[in-house]
Design a protein around this motif. Sequence first.
Motif, mmCIF file in Angstrom:
data_model
loop_
_atom_site.group_PDB
_atom_site.id
_atom_site.type_symbol
_atom_site.label_atom_id
_atom_site.label_comp_id
_atom_site.label_asym_id
_atom_site.label_seq_id
_atom_site.Cartn_x
_atom_site.Cartn_y
_atom_site.Cartn_z
ATOM 1 N N LEU A 211 -32.182 14.262 38.132
ATOM 2 C CA LEU A 211 -31.550 15.284 37.184
ATOM 3 C C LEU A 211 -30.686 14.732 35.992
ATOM 4 N N GLY A 212 -30.109 13.539 36.272
ATOM 5 C CA GLY A 212 -29.283 12.943 34.997
ATOM 6 C C GLY A 212 -28.185 12.056 35.668
ATOM 7 N N PHE A 213 -27.308 11.876 34.689
ATOM 8 C CA PHE A 213 -25.993 10.571 34.994
ATOM 9 C C PHE A 213 -24.756 11.332 34.799
ATOM 10 N N VAL A 214 -23.962 11.146 35.668
ATOM 11 C CA VAL A 214 -22.573 11.493 35.686
ATOM 12 C C VAL A 214 -21.670 10.270 35.391
ATOM 13 N N GLY A 215 -20.953 10.601 34.094
ATOM 14 C CA GLY A 215 -20.078 9.459 33.924
ATOM 15 C C GLY A 215 -18.542 9.899 34.110
ATOM 16 N N LEU A 216 -17.855 9.109 35.087
ATOM 17 C CA LEU A 216 -16.617 9.239 35.553
ATOM 18 C C LEU A 216 -15.483 8.453 34.684
ATOM 19 N N VAL A 217 -14.191 8.916 34.599
ATOM 20 C CA VAL A 217 -13.269 7.889 33.943
ATOM 21 C C VAL A 217 -11.948 8.382 34.519
ATOM 22 N N ASP A 218 -11.102 7.327 34.718
ATOM 23 C CA ASP A 218 -9.642 7.650 34.936
ATOM 24 C C ASP A 218 -8.844 7.801 33.521
ATOM 25 N N PRO A 219 -8.648 8.882 33.235
ATOM 26 C CA PRO A 219 -8.396 9.099 31.794
ATOM 27 C C PRO A 219 -7.002 8.687 31.638
ATOM 28 N N PRO A 220 -6.768 8.289 30.198
ATOM 29 C CA PRO A 220 -5.288 7.831 29.791
ATOM 30 C C PRO A 220 -4.473 8.782 29.861
ATOM 31 N N ARG A 221 -3.065 8.573 29.839
ATOM 32 C CA ARG A 221 -2.165 9.814 29.664
ATOM 33 C C ARG A 221 -2.011 10.190 28.239
ATOM 34 N N PRO A 222 -1.997 11.307 28.005
ATOM 35 C CA PRO A 222 -2.057 12.026 26.589
ATOM 36 C C PRO A 222 -0.958 11.411 25.732
ATOM 37 N N GLU A 223 0.301 10.917 26.177
ATOM 38 C CA GLU A 223 1.297 10.525 25.206
ATOM 39 C C GLU A 223 1.335 9.252 25.026
ATOM 40 N N VAL A 224 0.618 8.341 25.842
ATOM 41 C CA VAL A 224 0.591 6.831 25.811
ATOM 42 C C VAL A 224 -0.050 6.496 24.413
ATOM 43 N N ALA A 225 -0.760 7.087 23.847
ATOM 44 C CA ALA A 225 -1.382 6.663 22.317
ATOM 45 C C ALA A 225 0.088 6.458 21.502
ATOM 46 N N ASP A 226 0.646 7.510 21.431
ATOM 47 C CA ASP A 226 2.002 7.596 20.539
ATOM 48 C C ASP A 226 2.876 6.480 20.829
ATOM 49 N N ALA A 227 3.116 6.195 22.193
ATOM 50 C CA ALA A 227 3.984 5.335 22.607
ATOM 51 C C ALA A 227 3.405 3.902 22.004
ATOM 52 N N VAL A 228 2.289 3.478 22.173
ATOM 53 C CA VAL A 228 1.807 2.318 21.869
ATOM 54 C C VAL A 228 1.606 2.250 20.323
ATOM 55 N N ALA A 229 1.629 3.328 19.535
ATOM 56 C CA ALA A 229 1.975 3.297 18.246
ATOM 57 C C ALA A 229 3.235 2.935 17.593
ATOM 58 N N ASP A 230 4.117 3.577 18.557
ATOM 59 C CA ASP A 230 5.576 3.080 18.163
ATOM 60 C C ASP A 230 6.059 1.857 18.679
ATOM 61 N N CYS A 231 5.405 1.297 19.679
ATOM 62 C CA CYS A 231 5.511 -0.230 19.980
ATOM 63 C C CYS A 231 4.998 -1.144 18.707
ATOM 64 N N HIS A 232 3.920 -0.915 18.360
ATOM 65 C CA HIS A 232 3.368 -1.534 17.114
ATOM 66 C C HIS A 232 4.264 -1.537 15.969
ATOM 67 N N SER A 233 4.919 -0.547 15.559
ATOM 68 C CA SER A 233 5.710 -0.334 14.458
ATOM 69 C C SER A 233 6.991 -1.070 14.607
ATOM 70 N N ALA A 234 7.387 -1.176 16.095
ATOM 71 C CA ALA A 234 8.622 -2.025 16.319
ATOM 72 C C ALA A 234 8.540 -3.678 16.381
ATOM 73 N N GLY A 235 6.980 -3.738 16.086
ATOM 74 C CA GLY A 235 6.765 -5.198 16.293
ATOM 75 C C GLY A 235 6.532 -5.890 17.649
ATOM 76 N N ILE A 236 6.080 -4.977 18.455
ATOM 77 C CA ILE A 236 6.030 -5.341 19.860
ATOM 78 C C ILE A 236 4.613 -5.419 20.373
ATOM 79 N N THR A 237 4.342 -6.531 21.062
ATOM 80 C CA THR A 237 2.679 -6.671 21.526
ATOM 81 C C THR A 237 2.726 -5.967 22.702
ATOM 82 N N VAL A 238 1.397 -5.567 22.950
ATOM 83 C CA VAL A 238 1.274 -4.958 24.179
ATOM 84 C C VAL A 238 -0.125 -5.588 24.865
ATOM 85 N N HIS A 239 0.231 -6.355 25.931
ATOM 86 C CA HIS A 239 -1.137 -6.772 26.799
ATOM 87 C C HIS A 239 -1.233 -6.067 27.959
#
Length: 885
Positions: free
Chosen positions: A504-532
Motif C-alpha cells: 500500500l505504501g510507506f509511512v514515515g515517522l518522526v519525533d518532531p522538533p519543538r516549535p520554539e527551538v529554531a528561534d532559540a538556536v538563532a539567538d544562540c548563534h547571534s550571541a556567538g554561542i556554538t551548539v553541539h
Amino acid sequence: MTTHLRPPPATAEPDIDAREPIGLLLRDLRSVPGGLTSREAARRLQAYGPNELPHKGGRQWPLALLRQLVHPLALLLWVAAGLAWFAGTTNLAIAIVGVIILNGLLAFFQEQQAERAVEALGKYLPERSAVLRDGLVAHLESAELVRGDIVLLAEGDRVPADARLIEGTVDVDASMLTGESAPVTRTADAADDADRALDSPVLVFSGTVCVAGSARAVVHATGRRTEIGRIASLSARIGREESPLERQVRRVAWLIAGVAVVVGVGFLPLGVAAGLSWSAAFVFAIGLLVANVPEGLLPTITLALAAGVRSMAKAGALVKRLSAVETLGSTTVICTDKTGTLTQNSMRVEELRGPDGAESAHPRETAAVLARCSTADVAGGSGDPTELALLRFADDHGQNVTTSAREAARKALYPFDPRLKRMSTVDLVDGGLVVAVKGAPEQVLPLCSTELGGAELTADRRARLSALVDSMAGRALRVLAVARRDAPAIPGSRAEAEDGLCLLGFVGLVDPPRPEVADAVADCHSAGITVHVVTGDNGLTAAEIARRVGIGADRVVDGAALARMPEPDLDSVLVGGDEVVFSRAAPEDKLRIADALRDCGEVVAMTGDGVNDAPALRRADIGVAMGVGGTDVAKEAATVVLTDDNFATIVAGVREGRRVFDNVRKFVLYIFAHAVPEVLPFLLFAISGGAIPLPLTVLQILAIDLGTETLPALALGREPAEPGLMARRPRSRREGVVTGRMLLRAWGIMGVLSAVLVLGAYFAVLYAAGWHPGADVSDSSPLHHAYLQATTASFAAIVFCQIGTAFAARTERVSLRAIGLGTNKLLLGGIAFELLFAAALIYLPWLQDVFGTAALPAWVYAVLVPMPVLVWGADELFRLLTRRS
C-alpha cells in the motif's frame, strides 16, 4: 528500599561476560533456570552486598560551613567588623558579622545539592521484584537480589538489576540510559552482534522499564556494578568547581586584601617619618585599611545574583546555585541532547508515500491496515510510542481505533518479531478475511507481489522502491512498509498469512522538533554561542533534527568513532568552528566532550534529561536539566532546571546571565571609584606630617561604604540590559570582573576627579574659617567646629560624587541617553535614600556625636551641587571618545 542491610563489603565479584551463550553464563554464575536457593542467595548477599547504589559518605558539615566563612571576601568583612569593633561601633560590627554568617549559610546549603544527585539515582530501582528462589516465585525487595538470581519481567515492570534474558521477549524503554526515544526490543534467542553492551539485544539494564512482553532473565550485575551504578559512581567522583564569577571574585578579593594590607602597613612608617606619633600613624593605617575594604561588595554581589535567580525563575528556569546565573551568561558552547530537548519526545506520522513515491492518494486504505495491525491502546496511552503515533494517524483518517473494535474483528495475531521486524493480523472486514502487515521495508517488500492498483512488482520497481525508502530514511524518518491481502480462510501459519501481499505504501515517522527551538538556536548563534548535539540516538536522525532547528550539524561523529579519536583530533573537531552531532554517545563520551571543551577554554552548558546525562551535567560549567520530562537524577545533578522543558529558556538565561555579569561590573566600578577619594585624604595627612588634619574620619568612611553606597550599588545590580547585549561574542574565560578599562574609569577618571573635588570642598571650608597648615583643630581649639564642618564637607562631597558615579556606571560604552535617565527607578530611590542618610548624619545631633559631623554652611551646597554632573560628564566624554575610536 531496606535500610537494615549491611553496606557492600570490599569483596570483588569475578568478571563475567554477560553476552556469552546462556549455558556458559549460567555455569559461570553458578545458577540454574530454576533460580538460586535461599541459602546460596543469602551467602552471596553477605559476600557481595545488597543491590543498592553507592552512597557518598557523610560530610563533615562544620568544616564545610567554616570554608564558607573564610572566603576571601568574608575575610575582608571580618577585617571590617574588627575595625568597626575597634572603633567602638559595636552595632555596626555585629551587622557585618551577620552579613558574613548569612552569606556563608546560603553558600553552604547551595553546595548540598550536589550530594543529592547520587541519592536520586536510587529512585530508579524498583522496591520489589519477582524472583525465582528455591524453584518458586517470590516477591522480594530489590535490594536483596544477587548475581545468579532469575527475575521475572512483565509489562510495566522496572528492571531491578542488569540481567541477561534466558526466555521470552520484552520491549524496553531505555531512554534514561541511551537517550533513544523509541523503545527497543530485547529477546532471549537473538543473535548478539551489537558493538556495545547497551545495544545488545539480549541484555536488559537496571532502571529501564518494560513497556511490552514478558521474559525471564538471569542477573549478572547488581548495585554499583550495574550500568546505572557506574553512572552513579561517575557522578559521585565529579566535584563542583568554582564558576567563572566565583573565581574572578576570589581574585578581586585577594587583590583588594593585598592592596589594603600593603597600603595600610607600608604607609605606617611613612606617617612616623613624616612626624606623626605612633598612635596617630596607627589611626592613619586603620583609615587606609577601611578605605580599601569594600565592605558592601559581597552582599551586593549576592543580592544581585539573587535578583537574577528570581528573574530567571519567572522565565521558567530554576537556578540552584547563585553563581550559575553568571556562568550561563558566559557560556560559549551548549551541548544539547536531542530527545525531549530539541524534540517533543513523541512520535508522529510525517509522510505517507504511495508505491509511486508521491503522496499517497489512498490514505484511508493504509490507515485501515494501521488501525487493525496494532496492540497499543490509544485511549489509555499504553503501548509503543510508534504504535500510538500510527493509531493517531488512523484515527485522523476516520478509522475506529478502539481496542474493543479491534479485538472483536481479530481472528489471528502474529506479534512483532524483532528478527522478522514485522507484525501481522488477520481480521474480519465486511464479511471477508483481510491480512494486515506492517514492518521494516526490507522485510515486508520481499513478501509483496503487487502494489496498490494491481501492478506487478518487478525487479526494476523493487529497486526504485528501495531508493524511495533510502530517500525517506535520509530525511531522518523512521520508515515502515504497509501491506495487505484478502484471505479465503484463516491461514495455517505466519508464512502462509504473509505471502503474496499487496504493497500500500510507506509511512514515515518522526519525533518532531519543538516549535520554539529554531528561534532559540538563532539567538544562540547571534550571541556567538556554538551548539553541539550530544545524543544516544541515531546519527542520521539527530543530524536531520539539528538541521531543522538551525544547528549546523556539519559533522556527525558516532560513539565508536569518538572512542577511537585521539584527544588532539577531538579538540580540533570541537573548536574547529563547525557544529557537530555526536550520536550513540555513552555517559563517558559526554564527560569526555565536556572535559575537552573546558580544556580548550570554553565555558560549557550541558543540557540533558536522562540518568545517563548526570555525570556530564555535573562536569560541565553549568548543567541544565529538563524539569517536566527530565529524571530526578538529572535535576539533582544540574545547576539549572527548566520548568517548561523549553530550549528557548536557555537563551533567556544566557541573556539574564550576561546582564547580571555586566551589572556586577557596574557596581564594582561604582565601589572602586570611591577608593581614591577615601584613600587620598589619609595620604595627604601622612605626607604633611599631620600639618593637614585628616580630611575624613574612619567612621565616616564606614558610613559611606555600608550606608550611602549600598542601595545605589544594589540598584545597579538591577540595571536593564544595555543595547546589543545578545549581539556580542561571549567573553573569554580568562577575562576578569576587573579590567584595565574599568580601573582607568574608576581610579584614573572618576576617582581622581572625585578626590580633587572632595579635597577642594574640605579646604574651602577650612580656609573660610581662617585655617592655615599646622593650625590646631583639636577639641579645645577655636577651629575645631570648622574642622568638623570641613570633614563633613568631605563626606558630603563623596556622597555627591557618588551620584555622578552611579549614573556614569550605568553603561559600559553607550551614552546615558541611549538607555534613558529614569529607566532604573531603584537607582533613583537609592540616591534619594543616600541623600536622606547623609542629611541624617550631618544634622541629627546624636549621629553628629557618633560620626563627628556638623551642620554645613549654606554656601557649601553651591560647591556640592555641580559635582555629580562634573563626575558623570567626565566619564561620558571618555565613553564618547572611546566609542568613536
